[in-house]
Structure formats: structure tokens, C-alpha cells
Scaffold this motif. Structure first.
Motif, PDB file in Angstrom:
ATOM      1  N   LYS A  29       4.068  -0.651   5.345  1.00 50.68           N
ATOM      2  CA  LYS A  29       3.663   0.627   4.760  1.00 50.68           C
ATOM      3  C   LYS A  29       2.491   1.215   5.524  1.00 50.68           C
ATOM      4  O   LYS A  29       2.414   2.436   5.704  1.00 50.68           O
ATOM      5  CB  LYS A  29       3.291   0.441   3.288  1.00 50.68           C
ATOM      6  CG  LYS A  29       4.487   0.163   2.404  1.00 50.68           C
ATOM      7  CD  LYS A  29       4.059  -0.052   0.970  1.00 50.68           C
ATOM      8  CE  LYS A  29       5.267  -0.439   0.133  1.00 50.68           C
ATOM      9  NZ  LYS A  29       4.877  -0.824  -1.214  1.00 50.68           N
ATOM     10  N   ALA A  30       1.588   0.362   5.990  1.00 47.57           N
ATOM     11  CA  ALA A  30       0.435   0.839   6.753  1.00 47.57           C
ATOM     12  C   ALA A  30       0.894   1.489   8.058  1.00 47.57           C
ATOM     13  O   ALA A  30       0.369   2.540   8.455  1.00 47.57           O
ATOM     14  CB  ALA A  30      -0.531  -0.308   7.031  1.00 47.57           C
ATOM     15  N   GLU A  31       1.854   0.892   8.710  1.00 50.17           N
ATOM     16  CA  GLU A  31       2.380   1.453   9.952  1.00 50.17           C
ATOM     17  C   GLU A  31       3.090   2.777   9.677  1.00 50.17           C
ATOM     18  O   GLU A  31       2.953   3.741  10.441  1.00 50.17           O
ATOM     19  CB  GLU A  31       3.335   0.462  10.609  1.00 50.17           C
ATOM     20  CG  GLU A  31       3.688   0.800  12.028  1.00 50.17           C
ATOM     21  CD  GLU A  31       4.527  -0.276  12.690  1.00 50.17           C
ATOM     22  OE1 GLU A  31       5.359   0.105  13.526  1.00 50.17           O
ATOM     23  OE2 GLU A  31       4.351  -1.466  12.380  1.00 50.17           O
ATOM     24  N   LEU A  60       9.008  -1.573   2.245  1.00 47.16           N
ATOM     25  CA  LEU A  60       8.308  -2.301   3.305  1.00 47.16           C
ATOM     26  C   LEU A  60       7.123  -3.090   2.735  1.00 47.16           C
ATOM     27  O   LEU A  60       6.530  -2.692   1.736  1.00 47.16           O
ATOM     28  CB  LEU A  60       7.778  -1.320   4.356  1.00 47.16           C
ATOM     29  CG  LEU A  60       8.801  -0.618   5.230  1.00 47.16           C
ATOM     30  CD1 LEU A  60       8.113   0.440   6.104  1.00 47.16           C
ATOM     31  CD2 LEU A  60       9.543  -1.608   6.100  1.00 47.16           C
ATOM     32  N   PRO A  61       6.766  -4.186   3.401  1.00 49.25           N
ATOM     33  CA  PRO A  61       5.570  -4.922   2.954  1.00 49.25           C
ATOM     34  C   PRO A  61       4.322  -4.097   3.229  1.00 49.25           C
ATOM     35  O   PRO A  61       4.317  -3.217   4.089  1.00 49.25           O
ATOM     36  CB  PRO A  61       5.591  -6.188   3.811  1.00 49.25           C
ATOM     37  CG  PRO A  61       6.410  -5.832   5.012  1.00 49.25           C
ATOM     38  CD  PRO A  61       7.402  -4.794   4.570  1.00 49.25           C
ATOM     39  N   ASP A  62       3.257  -4.427   2.474  1.00 49.81           N
ATOM     40  CA  ASP A  62       1.992  -3.709   2.665  1.00 49.81           C
ATOM     41  C   ASP A  62       1.447  -4.044   4.017  1.00 49.81           C
ATOM     42  O   ASP A  62       0.965  -3.379   4.762  1.00 49.81           O
ATOM     43  CB  ASP A  62       0.964  -4.099   1.603  1.00 49.81           C
ATOM     44  CG  ASP A  62       1.386  -3.591   0.226  1.00 49.81           C
ATOM     45  OD1 ASP A  62       2.086  -2.571   0.151  1.00 49.81           O
ATOM     46  OD2 ASP A  62       1.013  -4.240  -0.753  1.00 49.81           O
TER      47      ASP A  62
END
Length: 62
Positions: A29-31, A60-62
Motif C-alpha cells: 500500500k505504501a508503494e 496489498l500488505p501495508d
């Protein structure tokens, strides 16, 4: 229509395709958030214009 809506509508087909491609390659998620920032697209506009892709990002994973 506010300024954010106008800005998103001004994206060319090529820019929209690049955004979609970059988001699909994101592994977190950050990406994905970084991709939106680089393309100068708000999360709200992204969810509104790419609802199916937003669901993928949500998983998506964090």
C-alpha cells in the motif's frame, strides 16, 4: 466540479495507462501511495476512476 476533478480529467490516455501500470506493479500500500503521489493523483480520484484497481490495492500488505 472542483479543481481536483478537473486535474484528473486532464490526464491523457498515456498518463492514465502509466498510472494503472505502475499501480499494478506495486507490492504494498505504501508503494501504491507513492505511485499516486508521483502521478499527482489523489486517493479519492483514484478510487473514483479506477474502482476495481483500488480494490486490488486495498488487498496489498501495508
Amino acid at each position: 466540479m472542483d479543481d481536483n476533478e478537473c486535474n484528473f480529467l486532464l490526464l491523457s490516455y498515456r498518463e492514465r495507462s502509466a498510472l494503472e501500470s505502475d499501480i499494478r506493479r506495486a507490492t504494498s500500500k505504501a508503494e501504491a501511495a507513492d505511485v499516486l503521489h508521483r502521478h499527482d493523483v489523489s486517493e479519492g480520484d483514484f478510487v473514483k476512476e479506477f474502482p476495481d484497481l483500488a480494490k486490488v490495492v486495498h488487498l496489498l500488505p501495508d
